[in-house]
Design a protein around this motif. Sequence first.
Motif, PDB file in Angstrom:
ATOM      1  N   LYS A 116      57.212   3.160   3.659  1.00 52.81           N
ATOM      2  CA  LYS A 116      57.854   4.156   4.118  1.00 52.81           C
ATOM      3  C   LYS A 116      59.728   3.238   3.076  1.00 52.81           C
ATOM      4  CE  LYS A 116      56.654   6.209   8.320  1.00 52.81           C
ATOM      5  NZ  LYS A 116      57.079   6.331   9.899  1.00 52.81           N
ATOM      6  N   PRO A 117      60.692   3.888   3.135  1.00 55.61           N
ATOM      7  CA  PRO A 117      60.735   5.409   2.779  1.00 55.61           C
ATOM      8  C   PRO A 117      60.363   6.342   1.751  1.00 55.61           C
ATOM      9  CG  PRO A 117      62.200   4.923   2.588  1.00 55.61           C
ATOM     10  CD  PRO A 117      61.382   3.545   2.514  1.00 55.61           C
ATOM     11  N   LEU A 118      59.679   7.543   2.304  1.00 56.89           N
ATOM     12  CA  LEU A 118      59.628   8.108   1.013  1.00 56.89           C
ATOM     13  C   LEU A 118      60.610   8.564   0.265  1.00 56.89           C
ATOM     14  CD1 LEU A 118      56.905   9.829  -0.138  1.00 56.89           C
ATOM     15  CD2 LEU A 118      57.366  11.829   1.432  1.00 56.89           C
ATOM     16  N   VAL A 119      60.980   8.012  -0.687  1.00 57.61           N
ATOM     17  CA  VAL A 119      61.640   8.259  -1.992  1.00 57.61           C
ATOM     18  C   VAL A 119      61.336   9.545  -2.625  1.00 57.61           C
ATOM     19  CG1 VAL A 119      62.565   5.880  -1.386  1.00 57.61           C
ATOM     20  CG2 VAL A 119      61.334   6.414  -3.319  1.00 57.61           C
ATOM     21  N   GLU A 120      62.224  10.130  -3.597  1.00 57.79           N
ATOM     22  CA  GLU A 120      62.380  11.373  -4.432  1.00 57.79           C
ATOM     23  C   GLU A 120      61.524  11.050  -5.567  1.00 57.79           C
ATOM     24  OE1 GLU A 120      64.780  15.081  -6.564  1.00 57.79           O
ATOM     25  OE2 GLU A 120      66.127  13.074  -4.903  1.00 57.79           O
ATOM     26  N   SER A 121      61.619   9.738  -6.257  1.00 57.12           N
ATOM     27  CA  SER A 121      60.411   9.675  -7.395  1.00 57.12           C
ATOM     28  C   SER A 121      58.971   9.034  -6.699  1.00 57.12           C
ATOM     29  CB  SER A 121      60.659   8.274  -7.736  1.00 57.12           C
ATOM     30  OG  SER A 121      60.507   6.938  -7.165  1.00 57.12           O
ATOM     31  N   LYS A 122      58.290   9.006  -5.038  1.00 56.38           N
ATOM     32  CA  LYS A 122      57.351   8.777  -4.825  1.00 56.38           C
ATOM     33  C   LYS A 122      56.552  10.155  -4.504  1.00 56.38           C
ATOM     34  CE  LYS A 122      57.502   4.190  -2.676  1.00 56.38           C
ATOM     35  NZ  LYS A 122      57.679   3.557  -1.735  1.00 56.38           N
ATOM     36  N   LEU A 123      58.081  11.110  -4.169  1.00 57.89           N
ATOM     37  CA  LEU A 123      57.528  12.449  -3.724  1.00 57.89           C
ATOM     38  C   LEU A 123      57.181  13.277  -4.962  1.00 57.89           C
ATOM     39  CD1 LEU A 123      57.097  14.544  -1.609  1.00 57.89           C
ATOM     40  CD2 LEU A 123      59.621  14.759  -2.580  1.00 57.89           C
ATOM     41  N   ALA A 124      57.657  13.205  -6.151  1.00 57.74           N
ATOM     42  CA  ALA A 124      57.643  13.679  -7.413  1.00 57.74           C
ATOM     43  C   ALA A 124      56.423  12.931  -8.123  1.00 57.74           C
ATOM     44  CB  ALA A 124      58.694  13.787  -8.711  1.00 57.74           C
ATOM     45  N   SER A 125      55.922  12.112  -7.858  1.00 53.60           N
ATOM     46  CA  SER A 125      54.696  11.635  -8.751  1.00 53.60           C
ATOM     47  C   SER A 125      53.628  11.892  -7.466  1.00 53.60           C
ATOM     48  CB  SER A 125      54.948  10.092  -7.918  1.00 53.60           C
ATOM     49  OG  SER A 125      55.296   9.223  -9.003  1.00 53.60           O
ATOM     50  N   ILE A 126      53.459  12.249  -6.323  1.00 51.39           N
ATOM     51  CA  ILE A 126      52.368  12.987  -5.697  1.00 51.39           C
ATOM     52  C   ILE A 126      52.221  13.797  -5.766  1.00 51.39           C
ATOM     53  CG2 ILE A 126      52.665  13.781  -2.887  1.00 51.39           C
ATOM     54  CD1 ILE A 126      53.792  11.458  -2.073  1.00 51.39           C
ATOM     55  N   PHE A 127      53.132  15.357  -6.054  1.00 47.99           N
ATOM     56  CA  PHE A 127      53.191  16.684  -6.300  1.00 47.99           C
ATOM     57  C   PHE A 127      52.784  16.717  -7.972  1.00 47.99           C
ATOM     58  CE2 PHE A 127      56.215  17.525  -3.134  1.00 47.99           C
ATOM     59  CZ  PHE A 127      55.209  17.977  -1.817  1.00 47.99           C
ATOM     60  N   GLU A 128      52.395  15.700  -8.429  1.00 46.22           N
ATOM     61  CA  GLU A 128      52.663  15.655 -10.237  1.00 46.22           C
ATOM     62  C   GLU A 128      50.714  15.600  -9.963  1.00 46.22           C
ATOM     63  OE1 GLU A 128      54.368  13.233 -12.437  1.00 46.22           O
ATOM     64  OE2 GLU A 128      56.519  14.448 -12.511  1.00 46.22           O
ATOM     65  N   ARG A 129      50.113  14.596  -9.195  1.00 45.66           N
ATOM     66  CA  ARG A 129      48.759  14.458  -8.733  1.00 45.66           C
ATOM     67  C   ARG A 129      48.478  15.344  -8.008  1.00 45.66           C
ATOM     68  NH1 ARG A 129      46.526   8.593  -5.530  1.00 45.66           N
ATOM     69  NH2 ARG A 129      44.026   9.594  -6.431  1.00 45.66           N
ATOM     70  N   VAL A 130      49.142  15.775  -7.162  1.00 44.74           N
ATOM     71  CA  VAL A 130      48.576  17.116  -6.616  1.00 44.74           C
ATOM     72  C   VAL A 130      48.189  18.418  -7.193  1.00 44.74           C
ATOM     73  CG1 VAL A 130      49.041  18.637  -4.349  1.00 44.74           C
ATOM     74  CG2 VAL A 130      48.981  16.431  -3.808  1.00 44.74           C
ATOM     75  N   MET A 131      49.391  18.656  -7.984  1.00 50.42           N
ATOM     76  CA  MET A 131      48.538  19.537  -8.965  1.00 50.42           C
ATOM     77  C   MET A 131      48.303  19.441 -10.345  1.00 50.42           C
ATOM     78  SD  MET A 131      52.951  21.572  -7.867  1.00 50.42           S
ATOM     79  CE  MET A 131      53.597  20.470  -8.568  1.00 50.42           C
ATOM     80  N   GLY A 132      46.978  18.065 -10.364  1.00 51.62           N
ATOM     81  CA  GLY A 132      46.566  17.628 -11.166  1.00 51.62           C
ATOM     82  C   GLY A 132      47.463  17.450 -12.661  1.00 51.62           C
ATOM     83  N   LYS A 133      48.508  17.527 -12.387  1.00 53.59           N
ATOM     84  CA  LYS A 133      49.134  16.172 -13.544  1.00 53.59           C
ATOM     85  C   LYS A 133      49.331  14.828 -13.690  1.00 53.59           C
ATOM     86  CE  LYS A 133      52.781  20.515 -13.724  1.00 53.59           C
ATOM     87  NZ  LYS A 133      54.013  20.636 -13.036  1.00 53.59           N
ATOM     88  N   SER A 134      49.092  14.325 -12.561  1.00 52.93           N
ATOM     89  CA  SER A 134      48.945  12.579 -13.027  1.00 52.93           C
ATOM     90  C   SER A 134      47.803  12.412 -12.031  1.00 52.93           C
ATOM     91  CB  SER A 134      49.868  12.343 -12.628  1.00 52.93           C
ATOM     92  OG  SER A 134      50.190  10.524 -12.691  1.00 52.93           O
ATOM     93  N   GLU A 135      47.483  11.557 -13.059  1.00 51.15           N
ATOM     94  CA  GLU A 135      46.087  10.127 -11.879  1.00 51.15           C
ATOM     95  C   GLU A 135      46.780   9.395 -10.863  1.00 51.15           C
ATOM     96  OE1 GLU A 135      43.134  11.387 -11.070  1.00 51.15           O
ATOM     97  OE2 GLU A 135      43.307  13.188 -11.819  1.00 51.15           O
ATOM     98  N   ASN A 136      47.936   8.564 -10.729  1.00 52.92           N
ATOM     99  CA  ASN A 136      47.966   7.754 -10.115  1.00 52.92           C
ATOM    100  C   ASN A 136      50.176   7.766  -9.720  1.00 52.92           C
ATOM    101  OD1 ASN A 136      46.171   5.886 -11.349  1.00 52.92           O
ATOM    102  ND2 ASN A 136      46.837   6.055 -12.952  1.00 52.92           N
ATOM    103  N   ILE A 137      49.689   6.889  -8.687  1.00 58.74           N
ATOM    104  CA  ILE A 137      51.713   7.089  -7.639  1.00 58.74           C
ATOM    105  C   ILE A 137      52.103   6.242  -7.875  1.00 58.74           C
ATOM    106  CG2 ILE A 137      51.884   7.505  -5.314  1.00 58.74           C
ATOM    107  CD1 ILE A 137      50.382   9.491  -4.622  1.00 58.74           C
ATOM    108  N   ILE A 138      52.720   6.221  -8.560  1.00 57.52           N
ATOM    109  CA  ILE A 138      53.899   4.184  -8.949  1.00 57.52           C
ATOM    110  C   ILE A 138      54.479   4.279  -7.667  1.00 57.52           C
ATOM    111  CG2 ILE A 138      55.549   3.407  -9.938  1.00 57.52           C
ATOM    112  CD1 ILE A 138      54.356   5.370 -12.067  1.00 57.52           C
ATOM    113  N   ASP A 139      54.159   3.166  -7.033  1.00 59.37           N
ATOM    114  CA  ASP A 139      54.617   2.724  -5.563  1.00 59.37           C
ATOM    115  C   ASP A 139      55.911   1.773  -5.676  1.00 59.37           C
ATOM    116  OD1 ASP A 139      54.610   3.383  -3.466  1.00 59.37           O
ATOM    117  OD2 ASP A 139      52.880   2.266  -2.438  1.00 59.37           O
TER     118      ASP A 139
END
Length: 139
Positions: A116-139
């Motif tokens: 926490k807190p969830l920030v925009e760059s993390k949110l974008a990484s999450i959605f890219e991963r969920v939609m299959g575009k990326s495998e890693n989330i950068i903290d």
Amino acid sequence: MKIDTICIIDDDPICVYGTKILLNRNSFFGSDILVYEDGYEALVNLTSLSKTEEGFPDVIFLDLNMPVMDGWGFLDEFVKLPLKKKPHIFVVSSLFGPKEVKKGKSYGIIDDFISKPLVESKLASIFERVMGKSENIID
């Protein structure tokens, strides 16, 4: 894949508010945001939704430290639900370490741990991963 429904399970109104603002500012998903203040409330409502799977969340943001039923208690019961389609679960918490990550992996349903807190760059990484575009989330 389209993300229609997101669920936030967190007792901190400031974090919930901030997450909702981030979600509403971006075009990553549909329009439904479910919010529950503790694991028990979430479990009762998601169990009901799971019977028809209509409106069931595609993504769950789960806090660990909450009253009534914490995130671990929620996970203990949630994994027992007979779901056809499993949601992507991201633990979003202010306090976690290697011990919690190891415990989380034992459930087999947690996608990642996010500080926490969830920030925009993390949110974008999450959605890219969920939609299959990326495998890693950068903290």
